[in-house]
Design an enzyme around this catalytic site. Structure first.
Site, PDB file in Angstrom:
ATOM      1  N   GLU A  40       0.693  -1.145  -0.092  1.00 55.46           N
ATOM      2  CA  GLU A  40      -0.062  -0.105   0.009  1.00 55.46           C
ATOM      3  C   GLU A  40       0.842   1.056   0.075  1.00 55.46           C
ATOM      4  O   GLU A  40       1.897   1.370   0.760  1.00 55.46           O
ATOM      5  CB  GLU A  40      -0.968  -0.263   1.286  1.00 55.46           C
ATOM      6  CG  GLU A  40      -1.993   1.032   1.355  1.00 55.46           C
ATOM      7  CD  GLU A  40      -2.464   0.915   2.803  1.00 55.46           C
ATOM      8  OE1 GLU A  40      -2.166   0.135   3.673  1.00 55.46           O
ATOM      9  OE2 GLU A  40      -3.518   1.550   3.075  1.00 55.46           O
ATOM     10  N   LYS A 111      -9.243   2.717  -1.936  1.00 51.65           N
ATOM     11  CA  LYS A 111      -9.650   1.799  -0.979  1.00 51.65           C
ATOM     12  C   LYS A 111     -11.186   2.384  -0.425  1.00 51.65           C
ATOM     13  O   LYS A 111     -11.428   3.619  -0.419  1.00 51.65           O
ATOM     14  CB  LYS A 111      -8.499   2.377   0.052  1.00 51.65           C
ATOM     15  CG  LYS A 111      -8.726   1.249   1.526  1.00 51.65           C
ATOM     16  CD  LYS A 111      -7.503   1.848   2.396  1.00 51.65           C
ATOM     17  CE  LYS A 111      -7.291   0.797   3.284  1.00 51.65           C
ATOM     18  NZ  LYS A 111      -6.197   1.134   4.159  1.00 51.65           N
ATOM     19  N   CYS A 144      -5.360  -3.405   1.863  1.00 45.65           N
ATOM     20  CA  CYS A 144      -5.046  -3.407   3.556  1.00 45.65           C
ATOM     21  C   CYS A 144      -6.153  -3.596   4.441  1.00 45.65           C
ATOM     22  O   CYS A 144      -6.974  -4.591   4.229  1.00 45.65           O
ATOM     23  CB  CYS A 144      -4.363  -2.169   4.156  1.00 45.65           C
ATOM     24  SG  CYS A 144      -3.371  -2.564   5.667  1.00 45.65           S
ATOM     25  N   VAL A 171      -0.596  -3.071  10.350  1.00 45.88           N
ATOM     26  CA  VAL A 171      -0.058  -2.931  11.836  1.00 45.88           C
ATOM     27  C   VAL A 171      -0.771  -3.940  12.626  1.00 45.88           C
ATOM     28  O   VAL A 171      -0.164  -4.038  13.783  1.00 45.88           O
ATOM     29  CB  VAL A 171      -0.331  -1.414  12.176  1.00 45.88           C
ATOM     30  CG1 VAL A 171       0.495  -0.392  11.410  1.00 45.88           C
ATOM     31  CG2 VAL A 171      -1.899  -1.133  12.260  1.00 45.88           C
TER      32      VAL A 171
HETATM   33  C1  ACM Z   1      -4.257  -0.184   6.896  1.00 45.60           C
HETATM   34  O1  ACM Z   1      -5.319  -0.224   6.415  1.00 45.60           O
HETATM   35  N1  ACM Z   1      -3.298   0.287   6.503  1.00 45.60           N
HETATM   36  C2  ACM Z   1      -4.038  -0.865   8.300  1.00 45.60           C
END
Ligand code: ACM
Length: 264
Positions: A40, A111, A144, A171
């Site tokens: 990402e 996203k 992510c 994370v």
């Molecule tokens: C994330 O979506 N970068 C944890």
């Protein structure tokens, strides 16, 4: 057969040229792959102080040094690449993922599910859940924290995606296990390319994974190492959605009971 390469590394905040150099070095470290998946926000880094800093490190999809570098790799290697991309469009910012091939930029996904302080920086995605037909097979993208939402994976399966390229800056440590289940449930491949390293107060969990439609972890990276993780797969396996001769992952769904998903 398709050679999949997950490029696990630590993008540097605001250092697009250094990030391009690292990507080129990792790609040069092994023989060519057909598809490379990067983390990402691989052009910009992740932990922006605020929105102004993210604007500074964002790029438009036209005249982007980062996208030009990815296209140059795609041409040189006759390959496809999926990468996270800090995208500016008009005066808006998106946490995006791009699909690039020898022919140039093929598609963009933005996203849908923003994580924590991303909500102060980016707009939520407005391009739906596209699936792109490539010579390798049909490719969908997630970014992510999208991992938390089973609906997105299912929609991509129903649209025929054979592999989900999943750039990540994780994370938390749940995702690498959860994607095994999503792969089984939807009978497709998942390539989660997670970053490594620390940025400001955040530590990222690495351990990128390539998972088969049977939920088998074909390759898994270490927590810290920056590496091209490579494995050969037969993407046509993802066309078979049978769980048993009499059970089909998609056709046995009871949308009459629990409603249907929006495939637009
Ligand atoms: C994330 O979506 N970068 C944890």
């Amino acid at each position: 057969m398709s050679k999949i390469g997950i490029i696990q590394f630590a993008p540097k905040l605001g250092k697009v040229n250094e990030n391009i150099q690292t990507i080129n070095e990792l790609i040069a470290s092994k023989r060519r792959c057909d598809l490379y998946v990067l983390p990402e926000l691989a052009n910009s880094g992740y932990r922006f102080k605020n929105r102004d800093e993210a604007v500074l490190y964002s790029e438009r999809t036209t005249n982007s040094p980062f996208l030009n570098a990815l296209v140059a790799i795609a041409v040189a290697k006759e390959a496809y690449l999926v990468s996270g991309f800090c995208e500016r469009s008009g005066d808006k910012l998106y946490n995006s993922s791009v699909l690039v091939g020898p022919e140039g930029l093929i598609g963009v996904y933005r996203k849908l599910h923003l994580f924590l302080d991303e909500k102060d920086i980016f707009e939520t995605g407005d391009l739906g859940l596209p699936v792109f037909d490539t010579p390798l097979g049909k490719i969908g993208m997630q970014i992510c924290f999208d991992w938390m939402f089973p609906e997105t994976w299912r929609v991509l399966a129903m649209k025929g995606a054979q592999l989900i390229a999943h750039p990540a800056n994780l994370v938390l440590s749940y995702c690498q296990g959860v994607v095994q289940s999503y792969a089984i449930i939807n009978k497709f491949f998942i390539a989660t390319a997670n970053r490594t390293g620390k940025e400001r107060d955040l530590k990222f969990t690495g351990q990128s994974v390539l998972v088969s439609p049977e939920g088998i972890v074909l390759k898994r990276g270490e927590e810290e190492e920056n590496k091209l993780i490579k494995h050969e797969v037969d993407l046509s396996q993802a066309l078979n959605k049978h769980i048993t001769p009499r059970n089909h992952a998609l056709n046995d769904r009871r949308s009459d009971v629990y409603g249907d998903l929006n495939l637009n």
